[in-house]
Design a protein around this motif. Structure first.
Motif, PDB file in Angstrom:
ATOM      1  N   GLY A  67      63.378  11.167  33.166  1.00  0.00           N
ATOM      2  CA  GLY A  67      63.207  10.750  31.774  1.00  0.00           C
ATOM      3  C   GLY A  67      62.877   9.271  31.636  1.00  0.00           C
ATOM      4  O   GLY A  67      63.455   8.421  32.311  1.00  0.00           O
ATOM      5  N   GLN A 127      63.557   7.168  29.311  1.00  0.00           N
ATOM      6  CA  GLN A 127      64.617   6.298  28.795  1.00  0.00           C
ATOM      7  C   GLN A 127      65.401   5.630  29.915  1.00  0.00           C
ATOM      8  O   GLN A 127      65.924   4.537  29.755  1.00  0.00           O
ATOM      9  CB  GLN A 127      65.567   7.065  27.854  1.00  0.00           C
ATOM     10  N   PHE A 128      65.457   6.255  31.096  1.00  0.00           N
ATOM     11  CA  PHE A 128      66.216   5.687  32.211  1.00  0.00           C
ATOM     12  C   PHE A 128      65.468   4.550  32.901  1.00  0.00           C
ATOM     13  O   PHE A 128      66.004   3.895  33.778  1.00  0.00           O
ATOM     14  CB  PHE A 128      66.591   6.779  33.214  1.00  0.00           C
ATOM     15  N   PRO A 170      69.353  15.673  33.118  1.00  0.00           N
ATOM     16  CA  PRO A 170      69.240  14.502  32.234  1.00  0.00           C
ATOM     17  C   PRO A 170      70.378  14.379  31.230  1.00  0.00           C
ATOM     18  O   PRO A 170      70.830  13.273  30.947  1.00  0.00           O
ATOM     19  CB  PRO A 170      67.906  14.687  31.525  1.00  0.00           C
ATOM     20  N   GLU A 171      70.860  15.504  30.712  1.00  0.00           N
ATOM     21  CA  GLU A 171      71.937  15.433  29.721  1.00  0.00           C
ATOM     22  C   GLU A 171      73.237  14.940  30.344  1.00  0.00           C
ATOM     23  O   GLU A 171      74.048  14.289  29.686  1.00  0.00           O
ATOM     24  CB  GLU A 171      72.140  16.787  29.022  1.00  0.00           C
ATOM     25  N   PRO A 230      77.501  17.950  30.160  1.00  0.00           N
ATOM     26  CA  PRO A 230      77.855  16.531  30.045  1.00  0.00           C
ATOM     27  C   PRO A 230      79.344  16.268  29.817  1.00  0.00           C
ATOM     28  O   PRO A 230      79.882  15.285  30.338  1.00  0.00           O
ATOM     29  CB  PRO A 230      77.022  16.029  28.875  1.00  0.00           C
ATOM     30  N   VAL A 278      76.190   5.706  31.682  1.00  0.00           N
ATOM     31  CA  VAL A 278      76.945   4.828  30.781  1.00  0.00           C
ATOM     32  C   VAL A 278      78.363   4.617  31.318  1.00  0.00           C
ATOM     33  O   VAL A 278      78.854   3.477  31.362  1.00  0.00           O
ATOM     34  CB  VAL A 278      76.965   5.401  29.342  1.00  0.00           C
ATOM     35  N   GLN A 313      72.763  10.906  31.225  1.00  0.00           N
ATOM     36  CA  GLN A 313      72.970  10.006  30.078  1.00  0.00           C
ATOM     37  C   GLN A 313      74.422   9.534  30.018  1.00  0.00           C
ATOM     38  O   GLN A 313      74.694   8.347  29.891  1.00  0.00           O
ATOM     39  CB  GLN A 313      72.586  10.738  28.783  1.00  0.00           C
ATOM     40  N   ASN A 314      75.356  10.471  30.139  1.00  0.00           N
ATOM     41  CA  ASN A 314      76.782  10.127  30.062  1.00  0.00           C
ATOM     42  C   ASN A 314      77.265   9.384  31.306  1.00  0.00           C
ATOM     43  O   ASN A 314      77.977   8.384  31.206  1.00  0.00           O
ATOM     44  CB  ASN A 314      77.629  11.381  29.874  1.00  0.00           C
ATOM     45  N   SER A 331      81.538  14.210  32.518  1.00  0.00           N
ATOM     46  CA  SER A 331      82.238  12.985  32.105  1.00  0.00           C
ATOM     47  C   SER A 331      83.725  13.071  32.433  1.00  0.00           C
ATOM     48  O   SER A 331      84.322  12.101  32.914  1.00  0.00           O
ATOM     49  CB  SER A 331      82.046  12.739  30.606  1.00  0.00           C
ATOM     50  N   ARG A 343      69.165  -1.406  29.364  1.00  0.00           N
ATOM     51  CA  ARG A 343      70.143  -0.418  28.914  1.00  0.00           C
ATOM     52  C   ARG A 343      70.875   0.246  30.085  1.00  0.00           C
ATOM     53  O   ARG A 343      72.044   0.593  29.977  1.00  0.00           O
ATOM     54  CB  ARG A 343      69.433   0.639  28.067  1.00  0.00           C
ATOM     55  N   PHE A 344      70.151   0.453  31.200  1.00  0.00           N
ATOM     56  CA  PHE A 344      70.715   1.149  32.363  1.00  0.00           C
ATOM     57  C   PHE A 344      70.534   0.296  33.623  1.00  0.00           C
ATOM     58  O   PHE A 344      69.787   0.663  34.529  1.00  0.00           O
ATOM     59  CB  PHE A 344      70.043   2.516  32.546  1.00  0.00           C
TER      60      PHE A 344
END
Length: 187
Positions: A138, A140-141, A114-115, A63, A122, A118-119, A67, A146-147
């Protein structure tokens, strides 16, 4: 005389692991995406006046690395073709497009880890860039509040489990995925 129509190149930022433990996944995604782009770019009525290219980056499923590469690409301070091509597996090199590092990406293909997702999701949000992942599942996505710029081409892990449980409840214990093309789209 008829003027030749000009074609504008549009860049996506491809963020997949090309080396390391998940390198085989990234290699497969890179080759599949480049095959897809050949089809899209050869069909002049699909995106008239545009040709899509992908600027590939090797995230290594890290990640922090991903990034940093994302920010450097957005700032125009990193040249993948000068810095990273020599480290890639031989199988990947023939699929890389011509040097497009001077282009600013208008979207992101990947990430596949996935890790990293996440970054990147965002960061891409701050640039108002869409992110399309072919493999991140995942739950959460799925949160569009949020996304809002994240899209995927696979079901979430919860959806996949629900489908498996439903099939199992009907007595099915084996599954075979099928690809069906309609006569309208098959060529």
């Amino acid at each position: 005389l008829e003027e030749a129509s000009s074609v504008e190149d549009v860049a996506l930022l491809g963020m997949v692991p090309l080396t390391g433990d998940a390198g085989d996944v990234g290699e497969s995604l890179l080759i599949a995406a480049e095959l897809m782009l050949r089809q899209i770019n050869s069909e002049s009525t699909l995106l008239p006046g545009f040709r899509i290219k992908i600027l590939w980056e090797d995230t290594q499923c890290n990640p922090v690395r991903a990034s940093t590469l994302f920010e450097m690409n957005m700032a125009g301070t990193y040249d993948f073709y000068d810095n990273a091509v020599s480290t890639l597996p031989d199988a990947v090199r023939p699929w890389l497009p011509d040097n497009i590092s001077s282009m600013t990406p208008v979207g992101v293909f990947g990430p596949s880890c996935p890790e990293v997702a996440q970054n990147i999701v965002v960061l891409a949000h701050f640039y108002n860039l869409p992110v399309v992942s072919p493999s991140v599942s995942g739950l959460q996505f799925s949160n569009q509040d949020r996304f809002p710029h994240f899209f995927r081409t696979v079901a979430s892990s919860v959806q996949a489990r629900a489908c498996l449980q439903f099939a199992s409840s009907l007595g099915f214990h084996k599954a075979v995925p099928l690809l069906v093309e309609s006569s309208d789209t098959a060529k």
